[in-house]
Motif scaffolding. Sequence first.
Motif, short mmCIF file in Angstrom:
data_model
loop_
_atom_site.label_atom_id
_atom_site.label_comp_id
_atom_site.label_asym_id
_atom_site.label_seq_id
_atom_site.Cartn_x
_atom_site.Cartn_y
_atom_site.Cartn_z
N VAL A 67 0.86 -1.29 -0.01
CA VAL A 67 -0.09 -0.18 -0.07
C VAL A 67 0.79 1.30 0.02
CG1 VAL A 67 -1.59 1.19 1.45
CG2 VAL A 67 -1.94 -1.11 0.99
N THR A 68 1.86 1.28 0.83
CA THR A 68 2.86 2.60 1.01
C THR A 68 3.63 2.67 -0.44
OG1 THR A 68 3.00 2.06 3.20
CG2 THR A 68 4.70 3.41 2.22
N ILE A 69 4.13 1.73 -0.96
CA ILE A 69 4.61 1.62 -2.32
C ILE A 69 3.84 2.30 -3.36
CG2 ILE A 69 5.79 0.41 -4.35
CD1 ILE A 69 6.96 -1.39 -2.12
N TRP A 70 2.66 1.77 -3.52
CA TRP A 70 1.55 2.25 -4.45
C TRP A 70 1.09 3.82 -4.16
CZ3 TRP A 70 -2.01 3.94 -7.82
CH2 TRP A 70 -3.03 4.45 -7.43
N ARG A 71 1.36 4.21 -2.98
CA ARG A 71 1.03 5.65 -2.44
C ARG A 71 2.29 6.63 -2.87
NH1 ARG A 71 -1.42 4.15 3.37
NH2 ARG A 71 -3.54 3.65 2.69
N VAL A 72 3.30 6.07 -2.82
CA VAL A 72 4.49 6.92 -3.17
C VAL A 72 4.41 6.92 -4.66
CG1 VAL A 72 6.86 6.81 -3.29
CG2 VAL A 72 5.87 6.32 -1.22
N VAL A 73 4.40 5.80 -5.59
CA VAL A 73 4.39 5.70 -6.99
C VAL A 73 3.46 6.64 -7.41
CG1 VAL A 73 4.52 4.35 -9.04
CG2 VAL A 73 5.77 3.43 -7.04
N GLY A 74 2.20 6.37 -6.92
CA GLY A 74 1.16 7.11 -7.58
C GLY A 74 1.06 8.57 -7.50
N GLY A 75 1.37 9.03 -6.03
CA GLY A 75 1.56 10.52 -5.93
C GLY A 75 2.81 10.96 -6.63
N PHE A 76 3.72 10.34 -6.71
CA PHE A 76 5.02 10.97 -7.39
C PHE A 76 4.67 11.12 -8.86
CE2 PHE A 76 8.86 9.92 -9.65
CZ PHE A 76 9.51 11.10 -9.44
N MET A 77 4.07 10.20 -9.63
CA MET A 77 3.96 9.93 -10.81
C MET A 77 2.69 11.26 -11.35
SD MET A 77 5.41 7.87 -12.54
CE MET A 77 4.67 7.87 -13.95
N ILE A 78 1.83 11.54 -10.32
CA ILE A 78 0.76 12.52 -10.59
C ILE A 78 1.33 14.00 -10.58
CG2 ILE A 78 -1.08 13.76 -9.70
CD1 ILE A 78 -2.28 11.09 -8.71
N ALA A 79 2.29 13.93 -9.47
CA ALA A 79 3.28 15.27 -9.46
C ALA A 79 4.04 15.41 -10.45
CB ALA A 79 3.70 15.48 -8.23
N ALA A 80 4.64 14.38 -10.90
CA ALA A 80 5.52 14.66 -12.21
C ALA A 80 5.11 14.97 -13.63
CB ALA A 80 6.60 13.13 -12.43
N ILE A 81 3.92 14.31 -13.79
CA ILE A 81 3.23 14.55 -14.96
C ILE A 81 2.78 15.79 -15.27
CG2 ILE A 81 0.93 13.94 -15.99
CD1 ILE A 81 1.22 11.22 -15.10
N PHE A 82 2.40 16.72 -14.22
CA PHE A 82 1.95 17.90 -14.43
C PHE A 82 3.25 19.02 -14.15
CE2 PHE A 82 -1.94 15.79 -13.46
CZ PHE A 82 -2.78 16.35 -14.41
N ALA A 83 4.25 18.62 -13.30
CA ALA A 83 5.33 19.45 -12.80
C ALA A 83 6.35 19.73 -13.83
CB ALA A 83 5.88 19.05 -11.52
N VAL A 84 6.79 18.67 -14.45
CA VAL A 84 7.66 18.52 -15.59
C VAL A 84 7.41 19.65 -16.67
CG1 VAL A 84 9.06 17.25 -17.10
CG2 VAL A 84 8.67 16.31 -14.71
N PRO A 85 6.41 19.20 -17.48
CA PRO A 85 6.02 20.37 -18.56
C PRO A 85 5.85 21.68 -18.05
CG PRO A 85 4.59 18.22 -18.52
CD PRO A 85 4.93 18.31 -17.27
N LEU A 86 5.51 22.03 -16.79
CA LEU A 86 5.30 23.23 -16.35
C LEU A 86 6.84 23.99 -16.32
CD1 LEU A 86 4.00 25.90 -15.67
CD2 LEU A 86 3.45 24.92 -13.31
#
Length: 259
Positions: A67-86
Amino acid sequence: MFEPLKPVSPGRRTALGILFFVVFLGLWAAVTYGGIVPPLFLADPLKAAKAGVSLFTEYGFAGDVGVTIWRVVGGFMIAAIFAVPLGILMGAFKGIEAFFEPFISFARYLPASAFIPLLILWAGVGEAQKLAVIVIGSFFQIVLMVAVIVGGSRIDLVEASKTLGAKRAGIVLRVLLPGAAPQIAETLRLVLGWAWTYVIVAELIGAQSGIGHMIMDSQRLLDTGQMIFGIVVIGLIGLVSDFLFKQANARLYPWYFLK
């Protein structure tokens, strides 16, 4: 080995890394078995290992880890998808940077943990709240770091591409982005480590599963063995993920990381 910036062979690097863990384990054993620190405050290595076996065999700790790994990967991917282009747009175009940077700079100093009470009100204590903490903690850091990397690209390459007839989109996609990609990848590797801090903080409050939840339950029972084992598991998972990230970066950008 002690000359400034002199490379260390892979074998020696591995040996030195293992040696540190051996020394650390020895010091831990010395202060616990020697009675310097009472067992109530710090479990010895054997007790922590036994607590870990008990967690996996009796209390379903593998599920908490997943569960913890899923939360880390999921939250990090969401942040990266929007943060990197900006971040790329801010680094490439100074007008966009001037518009976003004051707020991004302001927001990145706000601790993600301070949003937990509000996020519980807005999203409850489910997965959305945990993911939101990680996204808030990672997004603003990634944006600014990527913007700095892209903004530091060589201006002579940009001028040369203009001379050859490249348009704005072509300059970003064919000059700025390829040059900055290795450092952006390294930035993402570093921020992934920070995401582990945010998820544990989120799991300490209002969680029913996860490594942080287990650590809080162990604290109520004064079981330092389980607490230490949970912390060790976090470190081991982080070490493995960091190694895999570094290997992926080295394969994607060998001219940068293997020079």
